[in-house]
Design an enzyme around this catalytic site. Structure first.
Site, PDB file in Angstrom:
ATOM      1  N   LYS A  14     -77.639  -1.420 -67.327  1.00 22.02           N
ATOM      2  CA  LYS A  14     -77.811  -1.526 -65.769  1.00 22.02           C
ATOM      3  C   LYS A  14     -76.712  -0.257 -65.158  1.00 22.02           C
ATOM      4  CE  LYS A  14     -78.601  -6.319 -64.778  1.00 22.02           C
ATOM      5  NZ  LYS A  14     -80.055  -6.103 -63.883  1.00 22.02           N
ATOM      6  N   LEU A  15     -75.771  -0.085 -65.406  1.00 17.55           N
ATOM      7  CA  LEU A  15     -74.672   1.059 -65.108  1.00 17.55           C
ATOM      8  C   LEU A  15     -75.441   2.252 -65.482  1.00 17.55           C
ATOM      9  CD1 LEU A  15     -71.314  -0.810 -65.837  1.00 17.55           C
ATOM     10  CD2 LEU A  15     -72.058  -0.087 -63.583  1.00 17.55           C
ATOM     11  N   ARG A  37     -65.460  -3.586 -74.302  1.00 23.39           N
ATOM     12  CA  ARG A  37     -64.520  -4.041 -75.628  1.00 23.39           C
ATOM     13  C   ARG A  37     -64.657  -5.558 -75.572  1.00 23.39           C
ATOM     14  NH1 ARG A  37     -62.384  -7.384 -72.904  1.00 23.39           N
ATOM     15  NH2 ARG A  37     -60.437  -7.422 -71.574  1.00 23.39           N
ATOM     16  N   SER A  43     -55.599 -11.830 -78.590  1.00 23.58           N
ATOM     17  CA  SER A  43     -55.263 -11.613 -76.908  1.00 23.58           C
ATOM     18  C   SER A  43     -55.830 -12.843 -76.144  1.00 23.58           C
ATOM     19  CB  SER A  43     -56.109 -10.403 -76.487  1.00 23.58           C
ATOM     20  OG  SER A  43     -55.661  -9.317 -77.016  1.00 23.58           O
ATOM     21  N   LYS A  47     -53.246 -15.179 -73.887  1.00 25.00           N
ATOM     22  CA  LYS A  47     -53.737 -15.321 -72.297  1.00 25.00           C
ATOM     23  C   LYS A  47     -53.686 -16.984 -72.082  1.00 25.00           C
ATOM     24  CE  LYS A  47     -56.106 -12.945 -68.918  1.00 25.00           C
ATOM     25  NZ  LYS A  47     -57.048 -11.856 -68.518  1.00 25.00           N
ATOM     26  N   LYS A 113     -51.378  -2.963 -56.951  1.00 25.02           N
ATOM     27  CA  LYS A 113     -50.530  -3.935 -57.316  1.00 25.02           C
ATOM     28  C   LYS A 113     -48.970  -3.174 -57.244  1.00 25.02           C
ATOM     29  CE  LYS A 113     -52.567  -6.816 -60.969  1.00 25.02           C
ATOM     30  NZ  LYS A 113     -52.070  -7.191 -62.208  1.00 25.02           N
ATOM     31  N   HIS A 121     -61.828  -4.861 -59.738  1.00 27.06           N
ATOM     32  CA  HIS A 121     -62.214  -5.524 -60.675  1.00 27.06           C
ATOM     33  C   HIS A 121     -63.449  -6.426 -60.350  1.00 27.06           C
ATOM     34  CE1 HIS A 121     -57.961  -5.357 -63.058  1.00 27.06           C
ATOM     35  NE2 HIS A 121     -58.566  -4.264 -62.707  1.00 27.06           N
ATOM     36  N   GLU A 140     -66.396  -9.010 -67.257  1.00 24.78           N
ATOM     37  CA  GLU A 140     -65.363  -8.171 -66.186  1.00 24.78           C
ATOM     38  C   GLU A 140     -65.889  -6.830 -66.200  1.00 24.78           C
ATOM     39  OE1 GLU A 140     -60.692  -8.122 -65.278  1.00 24.78           O
ATOM     40  OE2 GLU A 140     -61.015  -6.956 -67.107  1.00 24.78           O
ATOM     41  N   ALA A 152     -53.363   4.355 -65.716  1.00 27.47           N
ATOM     42  CA  ALA A 152     -53.176   3.173 -66.108  1.00 27.47           C
ATOM     43  C   ALA A 152     -52.985   3.031 -67.447  1.00 27.47           C
ATOM     44  CB  ALA A 152     -54.434   2.266 -65.966  1.00 27.47           C
TER      45      ALA A 152
HETATM   46  P1  0O2 Z   1     -56.431  -5.943 -71.901  1.00 28.11           P
HETATM   47  O1  0O2 Z   1     -55.730  -5.505 -73.006  1.00 28.11           O
HETATM   48  O2  0O2 Z   1     -56.705  -4.540 -70.929  1.00 28.11           O
HETATM   49  O3  0O2 Z   1     -57.511  -6.878 -71.819  1.00 28.11           O
HETATM   50  P2  0O2 Z   1     -57.116 -13.252 -65.086  1.00 28.11           P
HETATM   51  O4  0O2 Z   1     -58.115 -12.382 -65.626  1.00 28.11           O
HETATM   52  O5  0O2 Z   1     -57.176 -13.379 -63.337  1.00 28.11           O
HETATM   53  O6  0O2 Z   1     -56.845 -14.458 -65.651  1.00 28.11           O
HETATM   54  P3  0O2 Z   1     -55.257 -11.340 -64.390  1.00 28.11           P
HETATM   55  O7  0O2 Z   1     -54.294 -10.433 -65.469  1.00 28.11           O
HETATM   56  O8  0O2 Z   1     -54.726 -11.796 -63.007  1.00 28.11           O
HETATM   57  O9  0O2 Z   1     -55.721 -12.379 -65.184  1.00 28.11           O
HETATM   58  O10 0O2 Z   1     -56.355 -10.336 -63.781  1.00 28.11           O
HETATM   59  P4  0O2 Z   1     -56.442  -8.795 -63.461  1.00 28.11           P
HETATM   60  O11 0O2 Z   1     -55.404  -8.876 -62.116  1.00 28.11           O
HETATM   61  O12 0O2 Z   1     -57.912  -8.913 -62.851  1.00 28.11           O
HETATM   62  O13 0O2 Z   1     -56.191  -7.929 -64.616  1.00 28.11           O
HETATM   63  C1  0O2 Z   1     -56.568  -7.970 -66.068  1.00 28.11           C
HETATM   64  C2  0O2 Z   1     -56.756  -6.584 -66.469  1.00 28.11           C
HETATM   65  O14 0O2 Z   1     -56.683  -5.408 -65.509  1.00 28.11           O
HETATM   66  C3  0O2 Z   1     -55.581  -6.579 -67.539  1.00 28.11           C
HETATM   67  O15 0O2 Z   1     -56.351  -7.046 -68.926  1.00 28.11           O
HETATM   68  C4  0O2 Z   1     -55.495  -5.056 -67.531  1.00 28.11           C
HETATM   69  O16 0O2 Z   1     -56.794  -4.457 -68.467  1.00 28.11           O
HETATM   70  C5  0O2 Z   1     -55.737  -4.268 -66.155  1.00 28.11           C
HETATM   71  N1  0O2 Z   1     -54.442  -4.431 -65.427  1.00 28.11           N
HETATM   72  C6  0O2 Z   1     -54.047  -5.548 -64.417  1.00 28.11           C
HETATM   73  N2  0O2 Z   1     -52.987  -5.227 -64.042  1.00 28.11           N
HETATM   74  C7  0O2 Z   1     -52.726  -4.111 -64.704  1.00 28.11           C
HETATM   75  C8  0O2 Z   1     -51.245  -3.099 -64.736  1.00 28.11           C
HETATM   76  O17 0O2 Z   1     -50.321  -3.255 -63.937  1.00 28.11           O
HETATM   77  N3  0O2 Z   1     -51.292  -2.068 -65.605  1.00 28.11           N
HETATM   78  C9  0O2 Z   1     -52.297  -1.600 -66.252  1.00 28.11           C
HETATM   79  N4  0O2 Z   1     -52.267  -0.360 -67.181  1.00 28.11           N
HETATM   80  N5  0O2 Z   1     -53.544  -2.631 -66.535  1.00 28.11           N
HETATM   81  C10 0O2 Z   1     -53.477  -3.524 -65.764  1.00 28.11           C
HETATM   82  P5  0O2 Z   1     -55.263  -7.777 -69.699  1.00 28.11           P
HETATM   83  O18 0O2 Z   1     -55.907  -9.113 -70.145  1.00 28.11           O
HETATM   84  O19 0O2 Z   1     -53.831  -7.727 -69.082  1.00 28.11           O
HETATM   85  O20 0O2 Z   1     -55.108  -6.824 -70.944  1.00 28.11           O
END
Ligand code: 0O2
Length: 202
Positions: A14-15, A37, A43, A47, A113, A121, A140, A152
């Site tokens: 779609k994108l 991914r 992971s 979580k 943040k 997101h 997501e 990031a």
């Molecule tokens: P990975 O390895 O990237 O998958 P929720 O989904 O609500 O339960 P959360 O953490 O509140 O959990 O969701 P949110 O805020 O939407 O953020 C989820 C993902 O955003 C993270 O996935 C990261 O990919 C990215 N992210 C969020 N905050 C940060 C940050 O401060 N720095 C960076 N570099 N990335 C961020 P995961 O699962 O942590 O890891």
């Protein structure tokens, strides 16, 4: 995991369609790259632990439902765009398609943040058609600019480094860079508008 892989492909297509269509009318691609991914089992387990969710060893189906109701980013797509306006336009075009349901939106671009992280997101739900029937799947989608992605990726790498000295200084520098990056993104967008309006005046 196979089901999630199929859902990823559906959203990615779609994108790509939206990207190709925009290129026809505007002579540029709004999407620089797309990365997909599936979250690793490790992971997912981490979580679940963080959220305090325990699995019941007896029922596989109950466990799967528990995971699906608490972790929405098992399938993840990262869309890297050229400009901030591309992010919001693509997000709107994707979520207004009638087979897509917007489950949740977190706008870390308009409200970054505290550490300076910026991205949009979306959790979307899409029906995937299997031989056994239709299954709604959550994906997501993270949208960010090239500059936000650069920030990031570096910040993510540093998070996993242990025993870093000057942590406060580094956090402060990252926050400052995030602001500079955001300002640059919007200035580059304005430059593009200027170039485009000069083009159409000729
Ligand atoms: P990975 O390895 O990237 O998958 P929720 O989904 O609500 O339960 P959360 O953490 O509140 O959990 O969701 P949110 O805020 O939407 O953020 C989820 C993902 O955003 C993270 O996935 C990261 O990919 C990215 N992210 C969020 N905050 C940060 C940050 O401060 N720095 C960076 N570099 N990335 C961020 P995961 O699962 O942590 O890891």
């Amino acid at each position: 995991m196979t089901y999630y892989g199929c859902a990823l492909r559906e959203v990615e297509t779609k994108l790509q369609v939206l990207n190709d269509e925009f290129k026809l009318g505007h002579d540029r691609n709004p999407i620089e790259s797309i990365k997909s991914r599936i979250k690793s089992v490790e992971s997912i387990a981490k979580k679940l632990e963080k959220k305090g969710i325990t699995l019941n060893a007896d029922s596989m189906e109950e466990n799967i439902a528990r995971i699906e109701n608490s972790i929405f980013d098992i399938a993840g797509i990262r869309v890297i765009c050229a400009f901030p306006e591309d992010i919001y336009r693509l997000a709107k075009q994707l979520t207004s398609q009638d087979d897509i349901t917007l489950v949740r939106e977190k706008d870390y671009i308009s409200s970054p943040k505290p550490n300076g992280y910026r991205s949009l997101h979306l959790i979307v739900e899409i029906p995937v058609f299997f031989s056994t029937g239709k299954r709604p799947m959550k994906v997501e989608v993270q949208f960010r600019t090239i500059a936000m992605d650069f920030w990031a990726s570096l910040e993510h790498k540093m998070k996993y480094k242990k025993n870093i000295r000057n942590q406060d200084y580094i956090a402060d520098e990252l926050l400052k860079c995030s602001r500079i990056i955001s300002e640059t993104d919007y200035r580059m967008q304005e430059i593009r508008w200027l170039i485009e309006s000069a083009d159409s005046a000729e």
